[in-house]
Design a protein around this motif. Structure first.
Motif, PDB file in Angstrom:
ATOM      1  N   ARG A  76      57.599  45.548  46.053  1.00  0.00           N
ATOM      2  CA  ARG A  76      56.426  46.394  46.293  1.00  0.00           C
ATOM      3  C   ARG A  76      55.177  45.531  46.155  1.00  0.00           C
ATOM      4  NH1 ARG A  76      56.609  51.735  42.850  1.00  0.00           N
ATOM      5  NH2 ARG A  76      58.472  51.997  44.146  1.00  0.00           N
ATOM      6  N   THR A 117      56.130  52.003  53.784  1.00  0.00           N
ATOM      7  CA  THR A 117      57.330  51.165  53.833  1.00  0.00           C
ATOM      8  C   THR A 117      57.090  49.995  54.783  1.00  0.00           C
ATOM      9  OG1 THR A 117      58.293  52.357  55.703  1.00  0.00           O
ATOM     10  CG2 THR A 117      58.789  53.203  53.482  1.00  0.00           C
ATOM     11  N   SER A 175      57.679  47.198  50.577  1.00  0.00           N
ATOM     12  CA  SER A 175      56.627  48.183  50.806  1.00  0.00           C
ATOM     13  C   SER A 175      55.280  47.577  50.428  1.00  0.00           C
ATOM     14  CB  SER A 175      56.875  49.448  49.969  1.00  0.00           C
ATOM     15  OG  SER A 175      56.797  49.145  48.592  1.00  0.00           O
ATOM     16  N   GLU A 230      63.556  46.881  45.414  1.00  0.00           N
ATOM     17  CA  GLU A 230      62.402  46.983  46.315  1.00  0.00           C
ATOM     18  C   GLU A 230      61.346  45.954  45.919  1.00  0.00           C
ATOM     19  OE1 GLU A 230      60.568  50.897  46.348  1.00  0.00           O
ATOM     20  OE2 GLU A 230      58.678  50.058  47.086  1.00  0.00           O
ATOM     21  N   ASN A 233      63.863  46.588  52.431  1.00  0.00           N
ATOM     22  CA  ASN A 233      63.482  47.159  51.139  1.00  0.00           C
ATOM     23  C   ASN A 233      62.180  46.570  50.583  1.00  0.00           C
ATOM     24  OD1 ASN A 233      63.748  48.944  49.030  1.00  0.00           O
ATOM     25  ND2 ASN A 233      65.311  47.778  47.946  1.00  0.00           N
TER      26      ASN A 233
END
Lengths: 203, 215
Positions: free
Chosen positions: A151, B183, B197, A149, B195
């Motif tokens: 972020r 998200t 955020s 991920e 994928n």
């Protein structure tokens, strides 16, 4: 402070800044020496080596790392002579890659990383990294697998973020002072990775 | 306010010039940085007001003015409002103190964020899904436009902090702050990158409601 460039007249901007400083110092509202001091702090006393010391210690000392992630404000002072104040440390893992931005202005963990580079304040970085972080990271030469991920931390309020990058492979047993040399500024923003020992040796 | 500064998600700015390392391009930029920072440290005005005044400009001026030069108009205006002008002979600003150069480094180095006064218990809890309010205020706010109406998950409770929206208008007010994650899909829809955020600090008043978990 004098304008060193005599080939062009000072810009309106420079003239206005000088007029403002003159007004404020003549009224006794600012000490010009305090302005000199702040510029010296910005350019000579704060910088990414402060953050690198913290990262290297976190790599080397699991207890320090645990306390750093829990409450960075309380532990940065153990190592460096400046408080982190409102800083939060974000740990990169195989599952999550953290990157920081301030979309609304230019908030940056400057106490631990020094003044921000021009690109961090650019409209392209501020507008795009929240929407297409993978493309932006690729422009920095960094590819993050889609299984990880990405972020993006938008520093919009009182807290400031410092990324704790993953410790490079092949660094087992390295001394903390050598680990420090692997820690790049961009690796603490999230737009880069630390150097490998080979890269650090070559640079 | 809906200003050009709130540019998260905007298209058209092109590639990031990753080689631009410039902090200051000239001495005047260094001086305005220092004048502003010292003014905040001295309590002439607060940092939220500086942001408000910098964003409250003609969008074309914002985009076409170099970074540090955008600070100048803001600092000039804040001193003007405090009564410090070439025309006046005022030399006092209530509540402000003068920091001498030799006292500055110690104060800077050891800065700690003061404990805020207590508030009633926070309304939301870690793990809950919450929707951001859709209202757009005409004054300073730290909720980016791209999160209005969006639903995120409360990841953490960060404590009580100065509420930027209020301080920017000289109202001292504190609020609970949560760290909320959204998200990429929730924010940007089907065109989002896989994928990804955005995580951000959310003052409690930015939340309009608790949302029941789907699935």
């Amino acid at each position: 402070m004098s304008d060193q460039n005599h080939t062009e007249p000072p810009s309106d901007f420079a003239l206005r800044v000088r007029a403002l400083e003159t007004l404020l110092s003549e009224r006794g509202l600012v000490d010009p020496a305090a302005l000199d001091e702040l510029i010296d702090i910005a350019e000579a006393r704060i910088g990414p080596r402060t953050g690198a010391k913290i990262v290297a210690r976190a790599w080397a000392d699991p207890d320090y790392k645990r306390r750093l992630l829990e409450n960075a404000q309380e532990v940065t002072e153990e190592l460096v002579d400046i408080t982190g104040a409102n800083v939060i440390v974000l740990e990169n893992t195989p599952d999550v890659h953290n990157v920081i931005v301030c979309t609304l202005c230019s908030c940056y963990p400057f106490r631990l990383l020094g003044m921000s580079p021009g690109w961090y304040k650019s409209y392209a970085y501020r507008s795009r990294v929240v929407r297409e972080p993978r493309k932006v990271l690729a422009e920095f030469g960094l590819t993050v697998p889609t299984s990880t991920e990405v972020r993006v931390w938008d520093s919009n309020a009182e807290l400031r973020y410092l990324v704790l990058p993953m410790r490079p492979e092949g660094t087992e047993g390295m001394a903390e002072t050598d680990l420090e040399k692997l820690v790049t500024r961009n690796s603490m923003i999230g737009t880069g990775r630390p150097l490998t020992p080979g890269e650090a040796g070559a640079s | 306010m809906d200003g050009i500064h709130d540019m998260g998600g905007f298209h058209g700015f092109g590639r990031v010039d990753t080689t631009n390392e410039t902090t200051f391009a000239n001495d005047a930029q260094r001086r305005i940085f220092a004048i502003n920072m010292l003014s905040v440290m001295q309590g002439v005005y607060n940092i939220d007001k500086t942001r408000y005044y910098m964003e409250n400009v003609d969008p074309s001026d914002y985009l076409n003015t170099p970074y540090w030069e955008r600070w100048l108009g803001m600092v000039e205006q804040l001193y003007r409002e405090a009564g410090i002008t070439a025309e006046s002979d005022q030399s006092e600003i209530p509540g402000a103190r003068r920091i001498p150069g030799d006292k500055l480094w110690d104060g800077f180095r050891t800065l700690r964020i003061p404990e805020p006064p207590p508030l009633p218990a926070p309304i939301y809890s870690v793990g809950e899904s919450v929707r951001m309010r859709r209202d757009s205020v005409p004054t300073h706010t730290r909720l980016p436009h791209f999160l209005r109406g969006r639903v995120g998950r409360v990841e953490d409770y960060k404590g009580i902090f100065r509420f930027a929206d209020a301080y920017a208008s000289d109202r001292p007010e504190n609020q609970h702050v949560y760290s909320v994650r959204f998200t990429g899909d929730e924010i940007w829809g089907s065109g989002c990158e896989e994928n990804t955020s955005v995580q951000i600090e959310i003052y409690e008043p930015y939340i309009s409601e608790r949302v029941a978990h789907e699935n």
